[in-house]
Write an enzyme that holds these catalytic residues in place. Structure first.
Site, PDB file in Angstrom:
ATOM      1  N   SER A 138     -41.255  -6.609  -0.801  1.00 54.77           N
ATOM      2  CA  SER A 138     -41.335  -8.032  -0.332  1.00 54.77           C
ATOM      3  C   SER A 138     -40.067  -8.763  -1.145  1.00 54.77           C
ATOM      4  CB  SER A 138     -42.331  -8.841  -0.545  1.00 54.77           C
ATOM      5  OG  SER A 138     -42.436 -10.377  -0.437  1.00 54.77           O
ATOM      6  N   TRP A 159     -36.880  -7.342   0.209  1.00 49.91           N
ATOM      7  CA  TRP A 159     -36.559  -8.142   1.652  1.00 49.91           C
ATOM      8  C   TRP A 159     -35.863  -9.413   1.544  1.00 49.91           C
ATOM      9  CZ3 TRP A 159     -38.710 -12.694   3.784  1.00 49.91           C
ATOM     10  CH2 TRP A 159     -38.273 -12.857   5.171  1.00 49.91           C
ATOM     11  N   HIS A 160     -36.422 -10.408   0.502  1.00 49.14           N
ATOM     12  CA  HIS A 160     -35.806 -11.650  -0.012  1.00 49.14           C
ATOM     13  C   HIS A 160     -34.370 -11.628  -0.031  1.00 49.14           C
ATOM     14  CE1 HIS A 160     -39.947 -13.229   0.346  1.00 49.14           C
ATOM     15  NE2 HIS A 160     -39.550 -14.191   0.482  1.00 49.14           N
ATOM     16  N   GLY A 161     -33.740 -10.606  -0.844  1.00 45.69           N
ATOM     17  CA  GLY A 161     -32.376 -10.727  -1.145  1.00 45.69           C
ATOM     18  C   GLY A 161     -32.022  -9.400  -1.850  1.00 45.69           C
ATOM     19  N   PHE A 189     -31.619 -15.316   4.165  1.00 47.31           N
ATOM     20  CA  PHE A 189     -32.384 -14.142   4.176  1.00 47.31           C
ATOM     21  C   PHE A 189     -32.451 -13.697   5.456  1.00 47.31           C
ATOM     22  CE2 PHE A 189     -34.834 -16.549   0.758  1.00 47.31           C
ATOM     23  CZ  PHE A 189     -34.039 -16.276  -0.435  1.00 47.31           C
TER      24      PHE A 189
END
Length: 473
Positions: A321, A324-326, A473
């Site tokens: 997770s 996924w954000h960056g 994002f």
């Protein structure tokens, strides 16, 4: 084009809804699709063709997959679709990150670093990719049949209120709305959608932008940072990211309601949560649901044979997770940090927190504040420098002065972050967002929201600080 920009509020939005409400219901989806393409192309003209091209491929690959009878062939088509979508995400979002880290290793061994073009990240690519995956996987699992019309699929993917930063809507939960949303396009629904949009706009412009500007100034202080100022900066960013993203989500839900769509709620007062586990039931709810359905459950979920495997799966999901954000180590550490607290709460912390009752929100808030430092700074050396200032007493060498606007909006942020801890706050929230409105309440609410709308528009004209954090994002 961001929802809080003047060009969106006074050009795109009125023209779009004028054409939309004027059109016959047979053409409304066409108006939405054209508006959505224009909306995305305005901010990322080079990448609109990437989205349009991949949706064409996905549409026909998924149709073939749904019609196939042989399991091996269906799996092959699923693999092709996932490879294309995840491959694009990796190429644009993570390739430079892996190149930079590989070059660091090569430099340590005195080898020549690789040279690669620096890539520009298409806005909203993570949200677009996740929604595409829900469509592919839900059809593969035979939860829902594929759409017959390509333009309907295009509408699901590129619908402008949710395209850039969600909420992430499962195809299974949205498919029917493509055809029936006009039936919900009532005066009541339109008005409540407008109210929701204005409330989100107020969160974003009047609270998030003010505390966010202060947070950015403080995080840029470097060696001048004192302990007191560091805590002010961290807490300011904690409020900024919440009111920025929940404000966007409210605006997205409101715009959807004005067209008859029913989007899922994305926030439920996360800073009043009594544990990090509870926090993740209330923060970015659609992402948590996606992670549960498409990562955690396929990994075994709660049905694994050992607690060690359960804890590893839980931690891994939150590590991913964060990624996924960056594409930065700060995001990865942030995900691992939250995953660690989720595991600790399963082991022993949860029992202690239950004894504290609602008072445990203090623990949740403090854990979140520290975590957001990694999220904000992205680079570990800067994160550790900032945390060192927070937790090692450092007197003021430079006085950062809070103005009246910052103090007022911080007080508003505290009020709206925690007011559901008391029953009267919960009652007010339910009346504003979920109860039916009487005519008198409509008059009062409409008047208040028109005033709020123009206050926000006025505030936007006098400031250049107007980012949406999750747009990147």
């Amino acid at each position: 084009m961001v929802f809080s920009s003047l060009i969106f509020l006074f050009c795109f939005l009125p023209i779009f809804f004028f054409l939309y409400y004027l059109a016959d219901k047979r053409y409304k989806n066409g108006i939405i699709l054209a508006g959505s393409i224009l909306f995305y192309a305005w901010g990322a003209p080079r990448f609109i063709f990437v989205i349009l091209g991949t949706t064409v491929i996905d549409f026909y690959v998924v149709r073939a997959m749904a019609a196939a009878e042989k399991t091996a062939f269906r799996r092959g088509l699923l693999f092709i679709s996932l490879s294309i979508n995840l491959g694009l995400l990796f190429y644009f979002k993570y390739l430079n990150f892996f190149e930079d880290n590989l070059n660091t290793v090569l430099t340590l061994f005195k080898m020549k670093p690789m040279q690669w073009t620096k890539l520009v990240l298409p806005i909203g690519i993570s949200f677009y990719t996740f929604e595409t995956i829900t469509y592919v996987v839900d059809v593969y699992r035979r939860i829902h049949k594929p759409l017959k019309n390509f333009w309907d699929y295009q509408l699901y993917i590129i619908l402008f209120p949710k395209l850039i930063a969600g909420p992430i809507i499962r195809y299974h939960d949205f498919a029917g709305q493509i055809y029936d949303h006009v039936e919900y396009e009532t005066t009541e629904y339109k008005l409540r959608g407008f109210y929701r949009f204005c409330l989100g706009l107020g969160k974003k412009v009047l609270i998030a932008n003010v505390v966010g500007s202060a947070a950015s100034s403080i995080f840029d202080l470097g060696d001048q940072l004192s302990t007191t100022t560091a805590w002010i900066g961290a807490i300011s960013y904690t409020f900024q990211i919440y009111f920025d993203f929940s404000g966007y989500s409210d605006m997205a839900l409101g715009l959807g309601m004005m067209m008859g769509f029913r989007f899922p709620e994305n926030f439920n007062n996360p800073y009043s949560a009594t544990s990090i586990t509870d926090f993740w039931r209330k923060w970015h709810i659609s992402l948590g649901s996606w992670m549960r359905n498409y990562l955690y459950i396929p990994l075994g979920g709660n049905r694994v044979n050992s607690k060690a495997r359960l804890f590893f799966n839980l931690w891994l999901v939150f590590l991913l997770s964060g990624l996924w954000h960056g594409a930065a180590w700060g995001f990865i550490i942030w995900g691992a940090y939250h995953g660690l607290f989720l595991v600790l709460e399963r082991l022993f912390l949860g029992k202690w927190l239950q004894k504290l009752g609602k008072g445990a929100f203090v623990y949740t808030f403090l854990v979140a504040v520290v975590g957001w430092v990694f999220f904000k700074t992205e680079h570990l050396d800067k994160s550790m420098e900032f945390l060192h200032a927070m937790f090692t007493w450092k007197p003021d060498t430079f006085v950062w002065r809070a103005d009246r606007e910052f103090i007022t909006m911080t007080a508003m942020a505290v009020l709206f972050s925690f007011f559901t801890l008391v029953p009267i706050g919960q009652k007010i929230q339910h009346k504003v967002f979920f109860e039916d409105y009487s005519m008198r309440r409509h008059y009062l609410m409409a008047t208040a929201m028109v005033i709020l709308f123009f206050l926000c528009a006025g505030r936007t004209t006098i400031t250049t600080f107007n980012p949406f954090i999750y747009f990147r994002f």
